[in-house]
Scaffold this motif. Structure first.
Motif, PDB file in Angstrom:
ATOM      1  N   VAL A   1       0.836  -1.199   0.000  1.00  0.00           N
ATOM      2  CA  VAL A   1       0.000   0.000   0.000  1.00  0.00           C
ATOM      3  C   VAL A   1       0.873   1.253   0.000  1.00  0.00           C
ATOM      4  CG1 VAL A   1      -1.448   1.341   1.580  1.00  0.00           C
ATOM      5  CG2 VAL A   1      -2.078  -0.990   1.017  1.00  0.00           C
TER       6      VAL A   1
ATOM      7  N   GLU B   1      -6.686   0.906  -7.661  1.00  0.00           N
ATOM      8  CA  GLU B   1      -7.660   0.507  -6.627  1.00  0.00           C
ATOM      9  C   GLU B   1      -7.887   1.661  -5.666  1.00  0.00           C
ATOM     10  OE1 GLU B   1      -5.529  -2.670  -4.792  1.00  0.00           O
ATOM     11  OE2 GLU B   1      -6.096  -4.147  -6.309  1.00  0.00           O
TER      12      GLU B   1
ATOM     13  N   TRP C   1      -8.712   2.205  -1.640  1.00  0.00           N
ATOM     14  CA  TRP C   1      -8.675   1.486  -0.368  1.00  0.00           C
ATOM     15  C   TRP C   1      -9.300   2.324   0.732  1.00  0.00           C
ATOM     16  CZ3 TRP C   1      -4.669  -2.426   1.400  1.00  0.00           C
ATOM     17  CH2 TRP C   1      -4.275  -3.250   0.336  1.00  0.00           C
TER      18      TRP C   1
ATOM     19  N   VAL D   1     -10.990  -1.908  -2.042  1.00  0.00           N
ATOM     20  CA  VAL D   1     -10.469  -2.822  -1.021  1.00  0.00           C
ATOM     21  C   VAL D   1     -10.759  -2.230   0.359  1.00  0.00           C
ATOM     22  CG1 VAL D   1      -8.406  -3.902  -0.060  1.00  0.00           C
ATOM     23  CG2 VAL D   1      -8.631  -3.619  -2.546  1.00  0.00           C
TER      24      VAL D   1
ATOM     25  N   PHE E   1      -9.639  -2.545   4.178  1.00  0.00           N
ATOM     26  CA  PHE E   1      -8.507  -3.034   4.970  1.00  0.00           C
ATOM     27  C   PHE E   1      -8.930  -2.969   6.434  1.00  0.00           C
ATOM     28  CE2 PHE E   1      -4.740  -4.111   6.759  1.00  0.00           C
ATOM     29  CZ  PHE E   1      -3.584  -3.391   6.494  1.00  0.00           C
TER      30      PHE E   1
ATOM     31  N   LEU F   1      -7.990  -8.213   4.360  1.00  0.00           N
ATOM     32  CA  LEU F   1      -8.251  -7.500   3.113  1.00  0.00           C
ATOM     33  C   LEU F   1      -9.479  -8.087   2.434  1.00  0.00           C
ATOM     34  CD1 LEU F   1      -4.648  -7.163   1.631  1.00  0.00           C
ATOM     35  CD2 LEU F   1      -5.943  -5.485   2.923  1.00  0.00           C
TER      36      LEU F   1
END
Lengths: 814, 344
Positions: B119, B194, B196, B234, B236, B247
């Motif tokens: 990340v 992506e 997150w 995503v 987390f 995840l």
């Protein structure tokens, strides 16, 4: 690890973005505006929007309704899209958070619109990332920039506190924080009427209307925001010292300012004035962090803010775009100086900075009749002489609209008429799902204080009651009455006072002549009378505290018909509850009951009379109390075990008395004074204002617009105090004397400026109206500020009056 | 009166779905909660991730555990001075929990865990602000004609190397945005874009479905801004003990994110309906999660919500609370909950 964390850089390394040709940008902009039902950009607007390399400073003089927000937004987008500037290097300061929100909404709407139109046309436009723009009040942005770019500021982690917390901290320390060489420097200065007479807010009619705390803080702020930037370097003395003395006054003001700053910084805090002072000192550290600064409402800039803005331009080559209208400068009483606006051009010339000015004179907000009325008013008053030249007109084809009215009569009848008219509009009631929105309405007055007195009723209170009598909701947050007797703020504080230092009856009074027995009198631990406090339930505090809290407590107990020995039906159960809580807290082992003062208040709010208040002003005042309590708690947060956040742990001593930790006494000391001083306003929250008729001061109304506007109290006396304060703190020395606590002067320039200030207030009020404008006047009313403005009166002089009930109505049309 | 409803996704929408009653008193009217549960840990976590990403981008490399700890200790004090507390843990507990979840071990020189390192290396934007204006029909929104929806994408990532996700969200109802977690491997490709979102809760949170809707909405707003839809979203769950569950990969497409926006606007409508109900009678607005509104009174407090309820300033006469949590409704004086205010 001993190294300090690296200072944060907020953004990732900016990537090169493609530029859009200017012609394409304006084409797309016109389409977006057309889709929104707005006119296309004219040559003047394009000239303003275009960011030209030679220009360092652009001053936009924008009359009311001239669309300054629109041009501001497009100029920012020009920077981002045509010049491909990095949004994190662009700052836009607004006057209020609400204005920042409105600007953000417009920015997003226009950007979304432009991207959509571009996509339809197959024109590639990259995301300008408007969300990364720095938009906010100057205080919020200064704090943000310092946190980001000044490692020392970041490490210090000081919190910028709001006005309530500032007042509370001041109340807690004022007895000791300003002492030097055996004197209390602040007290000595506040004893000088040559100083204190200068700081009466425009809505107050007498010196008694401002309390010492506000006075002291206003004085300190004026010193920081005016004297320091203008006179510190040259060591020019304050004009008050030059004229009246005493010698050393200026130096003492500086010492007081430093002592106050020390109090704040020692507690890891700073107030707004100190924040700006810090920013000005540290601005060189921010060199290279910005490319373009936009300043909205530039006419309300104060000298320290001006120094900051000029610092960007002069010292760092940052482009400056300022927008404002000197006819709408209303904040001289808070330290703003219209001189900053008017002197920008000569200052730029002197500094070798390229300067351009553009004027927007078309009012798209109001009907043609209202625009003409406002222009006529401006031209017939000193505004035409004192302000930069401009002629505000309606755009071609604008509807004339209804005549402007002057409604005159007894104030009670005027209020009823206004309430009837607004009721007929359908305004002032909570909108249900499915109902169409009614027109908006506002009543604007020089003072909206609703504080009750024995002498007379406040005009704003009468208006409020007339509206409520028809079942209409009213939003008047600046009523100064939010903490008065009967308000939950007052009642809840009285209850907390009862918990900590209950006032009880005891035989501690003078002996009766009949039987020699001591009379029963109220006693409490902090009363500072050993013959009385020995009877109190609590042990006396270890230091002297102000007993305003006890007076509040007594009023609460008596407010429902109860007495100190026999509480009434409303507060009796609550007092019993508090007695039980107190007993439990002292009798249980530490840790068994964990109840903080905040937790206790939450419990009280779930009980009567609080919980059944409904969606009324009482509910919002309960919320206000939680905010005031939180401010009290904030003051103690960094004190670990002595924080008011902690569970309460009073202990019973050997003599049976209950000993409370010091922080509870400090809280009663400060909180009691805050409430007793009066002048507390209500919360200004969206929920409160929604679906309500706005009853606002002229100052609050700035930037707003309503379909129907009623304006009252247009003819208050011209007050030179703010003009004098600005000049004196700038090192000038206009002559004045103090008569009945007010400054008087025959200085022509001062009186011209002061008269212009009054006319600006009226001008702002009348230019809030979109469709209907009504002036209200009670000719026989002798209460302060109730006269009719001379300029307004002259405009209606030739109009014929018609009778409507017992009111007289005159109409003005061009 | 403003024409705009400003709605923060987290501060308003999610808070309203957790408990309309608490939202109405606190956010709508302005009552200050006397305890702010969970606020500290979430803020520290977000700050940690942003700081790590920025530091790496500035060329200072990946921070060690000791370096991050020092940073968090400082930020902890900043938050404390601003009234943010931890209701249930000490400072040491909170910081260690965050650090344990980010680093491989508890040594000062410990390295970041692999997903965290990915990340940090792949971060394109952190704290990416989203603002979107939606026009709505005033009659449905009690007079408001625009919604200003705000949110913050914690991280926009371009996969530096291919991460493999162990858990995937499978859509059951794309219209209502309902689905479930499937234990299935999905391999990202290097270069996949992506978005997150970090959550301080566990992967089994009752509000997981709402979090999925949140990131899907953010994906729509991201597409509005940039013209590109991320490959996936995503979640987390930093505090999830089982590393393989931390995840959650959520596949998105244009139709789905459009549905997310529509769902979000419906939630704003519900929020406006609450304000109208509240204006009619404030105390009558029921507490408890909207997710469990079909349950009887006393069963609407989910396990995630319990912690919030026990510190809520509006609980004393909340029928939902008194029915579901309070063991002794006739004893209003005692705090029956074993909460501990942070002592540090």
């Amino acid at each position: 690890m001993n190294t300090a964390p690296a200072p944060f850089v907020r953004t990732l390394a900016p990537k090169e973005r493609a530029r859009l040709p200017e012609a394409t940008f304006f084409e797309l902009a016109d389409e977006v505006l057309a889709d929104s039902g707005r006119p296309r950009l004219g040559p003047l607007q394009k000239a303003i929007i275009e960011v030209r390399d030679p220009d360092l400073v652009l001053q936009i003089l924008a009359g009311p309704g001239a669309g300054k927000t629109e041009v501001l937004v497009w100029r920012v987008l020009y920077e981002l899209i045509v010049r491909a500037s990095d949004p994190t290097r662009i700052m836009v300061t607004t006057f209020t958070r609400k204005a920042a929100q409105e600007l953000e909404v417009r920015m997003v709407e226009r950007t979304d619109g432009l991207l959509e139109v571009a996509a339809q046309k197959g024109v590639a436009v990259e995301d300008p990332r408007v969300h990364d723009l720095r938009i906010g009040t100057i205080h919020a942005l200064c704090d943000e920039l310092l946190t980001e770019f000044d490692a020392e500021h970041l490490e210090e982690g000081k919190e910028v506190i709001d006005e309530v917390e500032t007042k509370l901290r001041f109340l807690q320390c004022r007895a000791y924080a300003f002492k030097a060489e055996g004197k209390n420097l602040l007290k000595d200065i506040l004893a000088l009427d040559t100083v204190t007479s200068l700081f009466t807010p425009p809505w107050e009619t007498h010196m008694g209307g401002i309390n010492e705390v506000e006075l002291a803080l206003t004085l300190i702020n004026q010193h920081i925001e005016t004297w320091l930037p203008r006179c510190l370097e040259s060591e020019k003395p304050n004009g008050i010292e030059t004229q009246f003395g005493p010698a050393g006054l200026t130096a003492d003001l500086t010492r007081i300012q430093k002592m106050w700053s020390f109090q704040l910084e020692d507690n890891h805090t700073m107030d707004y004035a100190l924040l700006l002072r810090r920013f000005l000192q540290r601005q060189p550290n921010l060199n290279g962090s910005l490319d373009h600064v936009f300043v909205d409402e530039f006419q309300d800039t104060n000298p320290i803010q001006y120094a900051i803005h000029m610092g960007w331009a002069k010292d760092q080559g940052v482009r400056l775009t300022v927008v404002g209208d000197d006819d709408q400068a209303l904040y001289r009483w808070r330290g703003s100086d219209i001189g900053c606006f008017d002197n920008l051009e000569p200052d730029c010339e002197e500094g070798g900075l390229s300067y351009r000015r553009e004027v927007l004179e078309e009012n798209n907000r109001s009907s043609a009749t209202i625009v003409d009325f406002a222009r006529s008013f401006r031209e017939s008053t000193v505004l035409a002489e004192d302000s930069l030249p401009k002629t505000v007109v309606s755009p071609p084809g604008k509807e004339a609209g209804d005549p402007v009215r002057l409604v005159e009569g007894d104030w009670t009848s005027v209020c009823k008429q206004v309430a009837e008219e607004i009721d007929a509009l359908g305004a002032g009631r909570i909108l249900q799902i499915g109902e169409p929105k009614p027109p908006t309405a506002a009543i604007l007055m020089a003072s909206t204080s609703e504080v009750k007195s024995t002498k007379s009723t406040r005009p704003a209170l009468e208006m409020h009651e007339a509206l409520e009598a028809r079942g209409l909701r009213v939003y008047n947050p600046r009523n100064k009455a939010a903490a008065r007797v009967g308000s939950p703020v007052h009642d809840l504080l009285g209850l907390l006072s009862y918990l900590i230092d209950p006032v009880t009856m005891a035989p501690a009074g003078k002996p009766s002549k009949k039987d020699g027995k001591r009379r029963l009198v109220g006693v409490w631990a902090s009363c500072r009378d050993p013959e009385k406090d020995c009877f109190a339930i609590s042990a006396p505090p270890p230091f002297r505290i102000n007993d305003a809290h006890a007076a509040i407590q007594k009023r609460v107990i008596k407010s429902d018909g109860g007495t100190l020995g026999a509480p009434g039906p409303v507060f009796g159960p609550l007092l019993e509850y508090l007695d039980e809580i107190r007993d439990d807290l002292v009798s249980e082992p530490e840790g068994d009951i964990r109840l903080s003062i905040g937790g206790l208040v939450a419990r009280l709010l779930a009980k009567e009379p609080f919980r059944s208040s409904g969606y009324t002003i009482s509910l919002f005042r309960q919320a206000l109390f939680t905010q005031l309590l939180d401010a009290n708690i904030s003051v103690t947060r960094t004190r670990g075990a002595k924080s008011l956040e902690r569970p309460m742990v009073p202990r019973r001593e050997a003599d049976g008395k209950i000993k409370w930790p010091d922080q509870y006494w400090s809280m009663l000391h400060a909180f009691g004074q805050l409430v007793a001083a009066g002048g507390q306003d209500d919360l200004e929250v969206e929920a409160f204002s929604e679906d309500a008729i706005s009853l606002l001061t002229y100052h609050q109304a700035k930037g707003l617009e309503f379909d129907h506007v009623y304006v009252a109290m247009t003819g208050k006396e011209v007050d030179p105090s703010s003009v004098l304060a600005t000049m004196l703190f700038s090192g000038e020395s206009p002559k004045y004397k103090v008569v009945d606590d007010k400054p008087k002067t025959s200085n022509r320039e001062v009186m011209l400026r002061a008269t212009a200030d009054r006319e600006r207030e009226v001008y702002v009020a009348i230019t809030r109206a979109k469709q209907h404008l009504t002036i209200l006047h009670a000719p026989k009313d002798t209460r302060p500020m109730m006269k009719l403005n001379q300029g307004i009166g002259d405009l209606f002089a030739s109009a014929t009056a018609t009778k409507v009930g017992d009111l007289s109505v005159r109409s003005w049309a061009p | 009166m403003s024409d705009v409803i400003e709605v923060s996704y987290t501060g308003d929408l999610l808070a309203h779905r957790r408990c309309p009653r608490a939202w109405a008193y606190e956010k709508h009217v302005g009552f200050v909660p006397y305890e702010q549960v969970q606020a500290m840990e979430g803020r520290l976590l977000h700050h940690a991730m942003e700081w790590l990403a920025r530091r790496f981008e500035d060329g200072h490399g990946l921070a060690s555990r000791g370096e991050l700890q020092e940073r968090l200790e400082h930020y902890y004090q900043v938050l404390r001075s601003r009234g943010i507390v931890t209701a249930f843990s000490t400072r040491e507990d909170v910081l260690n929990r965050i650090l344990d979840n980010l680093y491989k071990d508890d040594d000062d020189t410990a390295k970041l865990q692999r997903p965290v390192e990915t990340v940090i290396r792949g971060a394109q934007h952190t704290e990416y602000q989203l603002k979107s204006v939606k026009k709505v029909i005033p009659e449905r929104f009690a007079g408001k004609s625009k919604i200003l929806l705000t949110g913050i994408i914690d991280l926009v990532l371009q996969q530096p190397d291919a991460l493999t996700y162990q858990r995937v969200w499978d859509w059951d109802d794309r219209g209502e945005l309902e689905g479930h977690v499937e234990k299935r491997e999905v391999a990202a490709k290097a270069g996949d874009e992506e978005i997150w979102d970090f959550k301080a809760t566990k992967a089994t949170s009752d509000f997981r479905q709402d979090y999925v809707r949140q990131v899907a909405t953010y994906a729509a707003l991201y597409r509005e801004r940039t013209g590109k839809l991320p490959v996936r979203c995503v979640l987390f769950f930093v505090n999830e003990r089982k590393k393989e569950n931390r995840l959650l990969a959520i596949p998105v497409d244009d139709e789905l994110v459009d549905n997310a926006v529509r769902w979000t606007v419906d939630q704003v409508e519900a929020l406006r309906a609450t304000t109208v109900e509240f204006a009619g009678s404030p105390a009558s607005v029921a507490g408890g999660s909207l997710l469990a509104r079909d349950q009887p009174v006393g069963k609407r407090v989910t396990s995630d919500l319990k912690a919030q309820c026990t510190a809520c300033g509006q609980r004393y006469d909340c029928v939902e609370y008194t029915t579901s949590i309070r063991s002794s409704p006739t004893n209003p004086k005692r705090e029956v909950d074993p909460t501990r205010v942070d002592r540090s």
